[in-house]
Design a protein around this motif. Structure first.
Motif, PDB file in Angstrom:
ATOM      1  N   GLY A  26      44.732 -45.075  -9.906  1.00 29.15           N
ATOM      2  CA  GLY A  26      45.057 -44.016  -8.962  1.00 29.15           C
ATOM      3  C   GLY A  26      46.190 -43.134  -9.407  1.00 29.15           C
ATOM      4  O   GLY A  26      46.437 -42.081  -8.804  1.00 29.15           O
ATOM      5  N   GLY A  27      46.899 -43.509 -10.448  1.00 27.98           N
ATOM      6  CA  GLY A  27      47.995 -42.678 -10.958  1.00 27.98           C
ATOM      7  C   GLY A  27      47.551 -41.900 -12.182  1.00 27.98           C
ATOM      8  O   GLY A  27      46.418 -41.465 -12.282  1.00 27.98           O
ATOM      9  N   GLY A  28      48.450 -41.771 -13.131  1.00 28.64           N
ATOM     10  CA  GLY A  28      48.114 -41.098 -14.372  1.00 28.64           C
ATOM     11  C   GLY A  28      48.643 -39.681 -14.424  1.00 28.64           C
ATOM     12  O   GLY A  28      48.996 -39.081 -13.403  1.00 28.64           O
ATOM     13  N   ARG A  29      48.693 -39.147 -15.640  1.00 31.36           N
ATOM     14  CA  ARG A  29      49.194 -37.798 -15.873  1.00 31.36           C
ATOM     15  C   ARG A  29      48.053 -36.918 -16.350  1.00 31.36           C
ATOM     16  O   ARG A  29      47.144 -37.372 -17.069  1.00 31.36           O
ATOM     17  CB  ARG A  29      50.315 -37.820 -16.908  1.00 31.36           C
ATOM     18  CG  ARG A  29      51.530 -38.629 -16.488  1.00 31.36           C
ATOM     19  CD  ARG A  29      52.525 -38.695 -17.614  1.00 31.36           C
ATOM     20  NE  ARG A  29      52.963 -37.363 -18.011  1.00 31.36           N
ATOM     21  CZ  ARG A  29      53.646 -37.105 -19.132  1.00 31.36           C
ATOM     22  NH1 ARG A  29      53.937 -38.085 -19.962  1.00 31.36           N
ATOM     23  NH2 ARG A  29      54.022 -35.866 -19.412  1.00 31.36           N
ATOM     24  N   ALA A  30      48.135 -35.658 -15.983  1.00 28.27           N
ATOM     25  CA  ALA A  30      47.069 -34.713 -16.332  1.00 28.27           C
ATOM     26  C   ALA A  30      46.952 -34.545 -17.831  1.00 28.27           C
ATOM     27  O   ALA A  30      45.845 -34.456 -18.375  1.00 28.27           O
ATOM     28  CB  ALA A  30      47.331 -33.370 -15.659  1.00 28.27           C
ATOM     29  N   ILE A  31      48.068 -34.494 -18.545  1.00 29.95           N
ATOM     30  CA  ILE A  31      48.006 -34.259 -19.986  1.00 29.95           C
ATOM     31  C   ILE A  31      47.329 -35.423 -20.701  1.00 29.95           C
ATOM     32  O   ILE A  31      46.562 -35.218 -21.660  1.00 29.95           O
ATOM     33  CB  ILE A  31      49.420 -34.010 -20.562  1.00 29.95           C
ATOM     34  CG1 ILE A  31      49.299 -33.620 -22.035  1.00 29.95           C
ATOM     35  CG2 ILE A  31      50.333 -35.206 -20.364  1.00 29.95           C
ATOM     36  CD1 ILE A  31      50.596 -33.167 -22.649  1.00 29.95           C
ATOM     37  N   VAL A  32      47.572 -36.659 -20.252  1.00 32.54           N
ATOM     38  CA  VAL A  32      46.918 -37.810 -20.874  1.00 32.54           C
ATOM     39  C   VAL A  32      45.416 -37.774 -20.612  1.00 32.54           C
ATOM     40  O   VAL A  32      44.600 -38.022 -21.512  1.00 32.54           O
ATOM     41  CB  VAL A  32      47.549 -39.108 -20.344  1.00 32.54           C
ATOM     42  CG1 VAL A  32      46.819 -40.325 -20.921  1.00 32.54           C
ATOM     43  CG2 VAL A  32      49.027 -39.167 -20.672  1.00 32.54           C
ATOM     44  N   LEU A  33      45.046 -37.459 -19.379  1.00 35.82           N
ATOM     45  CA  LEU A  33      43.625 -37.387 -19.038  1.00 35.82           C
ATOM     46  C   LEU A  33      42.908 -36.324 -19.864  1.00 35.82           C
ATOM     47  O   LEU A  33      41.838 -36.575 -20.445  1.00 35.82           O
ATOM     48  CB  LEU A  33      43.478 -37.088 -17.546  1.00 35.82           C
ATOM     49  CG  LEU A  33      42.044 -36.910 -17.034  1.00 35.82           C
ATOM     50  CD1 LEU A  33      41.285 -38.215 -17.127  1.00 35.82           C
ATOM     51  CD2 LEU A  33      42.039 -36.398 -15.597  1.00 35.82           C
ATOM     52  N   LEU A  34      43.490 -35.122 -19.946  1.00 41.95           N
ATOM     53  CA  LEU A  34      42.835 -34.036 -20.670  1.00 41.95           C
ATOM     54  C   LEU A  34      42.842 -34.271 -22.182  1.00 41.95           C
ATOM     55  O   LEU A  34      41.893 -33.888 -22.873  1.00 41.95           O
ATOM     56  CB  LEU A  34      43.513 -32.703 -20.344  1.00 41.95           C
ATOM     57  CG  LEU A  34      43.341 -32.226 -18.894  1.00 41.95           C
ATOM     58  CD1 LEU A  34      44.008 -30.875 -18.702  1.00 41.95           C
ATOM     59  CD2 LEU A  34      41.872 -32.140 -18.523  1.00 41.95           C
ATOM     60  N   ALA A  35      43.897 -34.887 -22.697  1.00 39.16           N
ATOM     61  CA  ALA A  35      43.917 -35.194 -24.129  1.00 39.16           C
ATOM     62  C   ALA A  35      42.805 -36.184 -24.470  1.00 39.16           C
ATOM     63  O   ALA A  35      42.103 -36.030 -25.493  1.00 39.16           O
ATOM     64  CB  ALA A  35      45.277 -35.752 -24.524  1.00 39.16           C
ATOM     65  N   TYR A  36      42.633 -37.189 -23.625  1.00 38.88           N
ATOM     66  CA  TYR A  36      41.553 -38.148 -23.847  1.00 38.88           C
ATOM     67  C   TYR A  36      40.190 -37.453 -23.747  1.00 38.88           C
ATOM     68  O   TYR A  36      39.304 -37.647 -24.598  1.00 38.88           O
ATOM     69  CB  TYR A  36      41.647 -39.280 -22.826  1.00 38.88           C
ATOM     70  CG  TYR A  36      40.493 -40.256 -22.884  1.00 38.88           C
ATOM     71  CD1 TYR A  36      40.505 -41.313 -23.777  1.00 38.88           C
ATOM     72  CD2 TYR A  36      39.386 -40.103 -22.048  1.00 38.88           C
ATOM     73  CE1 TYR A  36      39.443 -42.206 -23.838  1.00 38.88           C
ATOM     74  CE2 TYR A  36      38.323 -40.983 -22.101  1.00 38.88           C
ATOM     75  CZ  TYR A  36      38.356 -42.032 -22.994  1.00 38.88           C
ATOM     76  OH  TYR A  36      37.306 -42.899 -23.065  1.00 38.88           O
ATOM     77  N   GLY A  37      40.000 -36.635 -22.698  1.00 38.35           N
ATOM     78  CA  GLY A  37      38.718 -35.936 -22.542  1.00 38.35           C
ATOM     79  C   GLY A  37      38.420 -35.009 -23.700  1.00 38.35           C
ATOM     80  O   GLY A  37      37.275 -34.954 -24.183  1.00 38.35           O
ATOM     81  N   ALA A  38      39.426 -34.278 -24.168  1.00 38.08           N
ATOM     82  CA  ALA A  38      39.210 -33.380 -25.300  1.00 38.08           C
ATOM     83  C   ALA A  38      38.826 -34.157 -26.547  1.00 38.08           C
ATOM     84  O   ALA A  38      37.961 -33.721 -27.329  1.00 38.08           O
ATOM     85  CB  ALA A  38      40.469 -32.551 -25.554  1.00 38.08           C
ATOM     86  N   THR A  39      39.435 -35.336 -26.742  1.00 35.68           N
ATOM     87  CA  THR A  39      39.103 -36.155 -27.913  1.00 35.68           C
ATOM     88  C   THR A  39      37.657 -36.641 -27.848  1.00 35.68           C
ATOM     89  O   THR A  39      36.916 -36.574 -28.841  1.00 35.68           O
ATOM     90  CB  THR A  39      40.064 -37.354 -27.991  1.00 35.68           C
ATOM     91  OG1 THR A  39      41.413 -36.883 -28.054  1.00 35.68           O
ATOM     92  CG2 THR A  39      39.765 -38.197 -29.222  1.00 35.68           C
ATOM     93  N   VAL A  40      37.235 -37.132 -26.681  1.00 33.53           N
ATOM     94  CA  VAL A  40      35.854 -37.606 -26.543  1.00 33.53           C
ATOM     95  C   VAL A  40      34.865 -36.462 -26.733  1.00 33.53           C
ATOM     96  O   VAL A  40      33.848 -36.603 -27.436  1.00 33.53           O
ATOM     97  CB  VAL A  40      35.665 -38.277 -25.166  1.00 33.53           C
ATOM     98  CG1 VAL A  40      34.192 -38.634 -24.943  1.00 33.53           C
ATOM     99  CG2 VAL A  40      36.521 -39.523 -25.067  1.00 33.53           C
ATOM    100  N   LEU A  41      35.139 -35.313 -26.116  1.00 35.34           N
ATOM    101  CA  LEU A  41      34.221 -34.187 -26.243  1.00 35.34           C
ATOM    102  C   LEU A  41      34.154 -33.685 -27.673  1.00 35.34           C
ATOM    103  O   LEU A  41      33.064 -33.362 -28.184  1.00 35.34           O
ATOM    104  CB  LEU A  41      34.670 -33.055 -25.307  1.00 35.34           C
ATOM    105  CG  LEU A  41      34.528 -33.339 -23.807  1.00 35.34           C
ATOM    106  CD1 LEU A  41      35.153 -32.218 -22.992  1.00 35.34           C
ATOM    107  CD2 LEU A  41      33.071 -33.514 -23.425  1.00 35.34           C
ATOM    108  N   ALA A  42      35.302 -33.613 -28.351  1.00 35.91           N
ATOM    109  CA  ALA A  42      35.287 -33.173 -29.752  1.00 35.91           C
ATOM    110  C   ALA A  42      34.511 -34.155 -30.615  1.00 35.91           C
ATOM    111  O   ALA A  42      33.743 -33.757 -31.504  1.00 35.91           O
ATOM    112  CB  ALA A  42      36.722 -33.025 -30.263  1.00 35.91           C
ATOM    113  N   GLY A  43      34.696 -35.473 -30.355  1.00 34.59           N
ATOM    114  CA  GLY A  43      33.915 -36.454 -31.106  1.00 34.59           C
ATOM    115  C   GLY A  43      32.431 -36.338 -30.845  1.00 34.59           C
ATOM    116  O   GLY A  43      31.612 -36.446 -31.774  1.00 34.59           O
ATOM    117  N   GLY A  44      32.067 -36.114 -29.580  1.00 37.12           N
ATOM    118  CA  GLY A  44      30.651 -35.920 -29.274  1.00 37.12           C
ATOM    119  C   GLY A  44      30.082 -34.684 -29.927  1.00 37.12           C
ATOM    120  O   GLY A  44      28.944 -34.696 -30.437  1.00 37.12           O
ATOM    121  N   LEU A  45      30.850 -33.597 -29.935  1.00 36.97           N
ATOM    122  CA  LEU A  45      30.392 -32.378 -30.593  1.00 36.97           C
ATOM    123  C   LEU A  45      30.232 -32.582 -32.090  1.00 36.97           C
ATOM    124  O   LEU A  45      29.295 -32.065 -32.705  1.00 36.97           O
ATOM    125  CB  LEU A  45      31.399 -31.248 -30.324  1.00 36.97           C
ATOM    126  CG  LEU A  45      31.413 -30.681 -28.904  1.00 36.97           C
ATOM    127  CD1 LEU A  45      32.653 -29.829 -28.692  1.00 36.97           C
ATOM    128  CD2 LEU A  45      30.171 -29.860 -28.654  1.00 36.97           C
TER     129      LEU A  45
END
Length: 624
Positions: free
Chosen positions: A208-227
């Motif tokens: 339920g917590g977390g920081r936006a920058i950590v979430l988006l950095a993780y998402g960008a890494t997964v999306l870049a790997g998928g691409l």
């Protein structure tokens, strides 16, 4: 001997029979070749010319239509498996719930049992894949990944048996393994499941917590790997997962508390631009036309979410972020192979997203004008590049953007000085007309119309803002503004008329003259309607309408424009009505008589122009 035994007949029929047999043999051979070609599967790596290869959008549309048998096969193949997986999960959940209520399962037992179940189902899926039943095995592997997500959630944020980072790592490892397996076997379904599982990991392992920058950095890494991994342009399901993932992550980050660092206000916008840059660099070649622009649309969420916070950050930082996103935007717009409508909408809307970031950080009108001026230069440079590439359709979209933004920049700069504002807009519209006159599309004409229309609206607003009965007509600063607007109409129309572009045929002679005459008449009406005093204004307005009507009739006859003649006749009749209804309110007898006399003289002149000189006059010619 009978005719059937005649040797002469045999000599004639023999060659004919041989020719027929040879023709039949050729037909049979051709049919066999066709059947063989239909039975032979084409390799997905078979060479296909770029021109003959259907586009990504065409394949999506073609595959959307399916027969009843295909729908039945699809439901039977995937729908039943999906429902079976859902039912099994619900059954397992019911058993676990009952065991928990009875105190039979401790948290450790639940997590270990779930992990064993995931391993067993995954092993079963691999077994079926080795037997050749790949699709069925992939569904079991996808079910295994879903159970791993649940186990990670239980072990991490639910029961805190392991650190949240460890739970996230477990899901990622399983997802990466499935993605590798999918790429080796070229399985789109399994690849999409793996990417979706990796993208969902932060949500199922979060407390339920977390920081936006950590979430988006993780998402960008997964999306870049998928691409980087997806190499098959026909994988539409994977395309959809990559797009949906970016939007979900941007919305989730926008809902989290804003970071206090300098990048906090721009975080979602930077994420969208980074995804677009990754799509340009790593994406499948056929995806580079659409996917970067979809990711750039994510930046709009960032603009809306961080608009208020941008003003609290240094202006230099705001401009740097906005320029970087604009650079990615225009790089994406250079990609070919996109439908005209989609590209045109992107070329007009997407630059405005980065402009919105920069504009939000501005504090004064001069700074806002400078920002919009810079983006005008961006659009102008893009127009020059597309012109050099001989792509007139794309060049027209960029010139439209430059035209509208240039007018907005002048408005921001010159707003405190109304006279200079109208003069600047008039000059800009003439410059645009000079650029538009040879364009092959009509899009840039919208920019000219926007600039001219802005000048007209500003001039009319200045005329209407004067105090009634306290000015001399045609002798105020507002009158000069109206003169600038009239020059803009006439100058822009004349330049377009002399060109060879598509706008020349739309802005033809009746349109140009009609717009100019309409503005001049309305300008004059606003000058005399409230001039000097009530009685003088009523006298001038009635006489003015009659004079304009007669002048329009004369001009229409000279230019052979029937619409202008009809408009003049209507004005003359309207002046007569005003003379009958409103002139009676004039208290000054001299002005009242003068108004009647003026209207009468002008109407006599109009009647004289429409006189019948004795020659036959047709219904159409009666107006000439």
């Amino acid at each position: 001997m009978s005719p059937l035994d005649d040797p002469a007949d045999d000599s004639r029929e023999g060659p004919r029979s041989e020719e027929r047999i040879a023709a039949l043999e050729r037909d049979v051979a051709a049919l066999r070749a066709d059947v063989a070609s239909l039975r032979t599967p084409r390799s997905r790596h078979a060479s296909v010319s770029p021109d003959a290869r259907p586009s990504f959008a065409q394949r999506v549309y073609a595959d959307a239509a399916m027969t009843g048998d295909e729908l039945e096969s699809l439901v039977g193949r995937y729908g039943t498996l999906a429902l079976a997986a859902l039912v099994i999960l619900m059954a397992v959940g019911a058993v676990i719930k009952m065991a928990v209520l009875k105190g039979l399962l401790t948290p450790e037992v639940r997590v270990v049992s779930g992990a064993l179940a995931a391993a067993a189902i995954g092993a079963t899926g691999l077994y079926f894949r080795r037997r050749g039943e790949v699709r069925y095995g992939n569904v079991l592997l996808a079910l295994s990944l879903a159970i791993v997500d649940l186990v990670a959630w239980g072990a991490g944020p639910r029961f805190h048996l392991v650190p949240t980072a460890a739970a996230l790592t477990i899901v990622d490892i399983v997802a990466i393994a499935l993605a590798s397996l999918a790429l080796r076997d070229e399985s789109e379904f399994l690849f999409a499941v793996a990417i979706a599982g990796a993208l969902s990991a932060p949500f199922v392992t979060s407390d339920g917590g977390g920081r936006a920058i950590v979430l988006l950095a993780y998402g960008a890494t997964v999306l870049a790997g998928g691409l980087r991994s997806a190499r098959e342009p026909s994988w539409r399901l994977a395309f959809g997962v990559l797009v949906a993932g970016a939007f979900v992550y941007s919305l989730a980050a926008a809902a989290l508390p804003t970071e206090h660092a300098w990048w906090g206000a721009y975080l979602v916008a930077i994420f969208g631009a980074a995804c677009a840059a990754a799509a340009l660099l790593f994406g499948e070649r056929e995806w580079r036309g659409n996917l970067p622009r979809v990711y750039l649309a994510v930046t709009l969420i960032g603009v809306l979410a961080g608009w208020d916070a941008v003003s609290d950050h240094p202006f230099a930082v705001t401009m740097a972020v906005a320029v970087a996103i604009a650079a990615v935007t225009y790089a994406a717009l250079l990609v070919r192979g996109v439908s005209t409508r989609a590209w045109t909408a992107s070329a007009i809307v997407l630059p405005l997203v980065s402009l919105g970031i920069a504009y939000g950080g501005a504090t004064t009108g001069n700074v806002r004008g400078a920002i919009v001026g810079v983006w005008t230069l961006f659009a102008s440079a893009a127009w020059r590049v597309e012109r050099a590439q001989k792509d007139h359709g794309r060049a027209g979209a960029h010139l439209l953007t430059a035209g509208v933004l240039g007018a907005c920049a002048l408005t921001a700069w010159l707003w405190p000085w109304p006279l200079f504002l109208v003069g600047g807009l008039a000059a800009w519209s003439i410059v645009l007309a000079a650029l538009v006159r040879n364009e092959r599309t009509l899009l840039p004409l919208i920019g000219v119309g926007f600039s001219v229309g802005s000048a007209i609206v500003s001039a009319l607003d200045q005329l209407a803002s004067r105090s009634a009965y306290s000015y001399s007509p045609f002798l105020t600063r507002s009158s000069v503004s109206a003169l600038f607007a009239a020059i803009a109409i006439a100058g822009a129309g004349e330049l377009i008329r002399r060109g060879v572009g598509a706008a020349r045929y739309l802005v033809d002679r009746p349109v140009r003259i009609g717009l100019l005459v309409a503005f001049l008449i309305w300008w004059g009406r606003m000058e005399v309607a409230h001039a000097i005093s009530v009685d003088v204004a009523a006298f001038l307005l009635t006489s003015y309408y009659a004079a304009c009507g007669l002048s329009s009739i004369i001009a229409g006859r000279q230019m052979d424009l029937r619409s202008l003649r009809v408009a003049g006749l209507a004005l003359a009749i309207y002046a007569a009505v005003k003379a009958v209804v409103e002139v009676t309110t004039i208290e000054s007898i001299a002005l009242r008589v003068g108004a009647y006399a003026a209207v009468g003289v002008f109407l006599l002149g109009a009647g004289y122009l429409y006189r019948d000189r004795g020659e036959p006059v047709s219904a159409a010619g009666a107006m000439s």
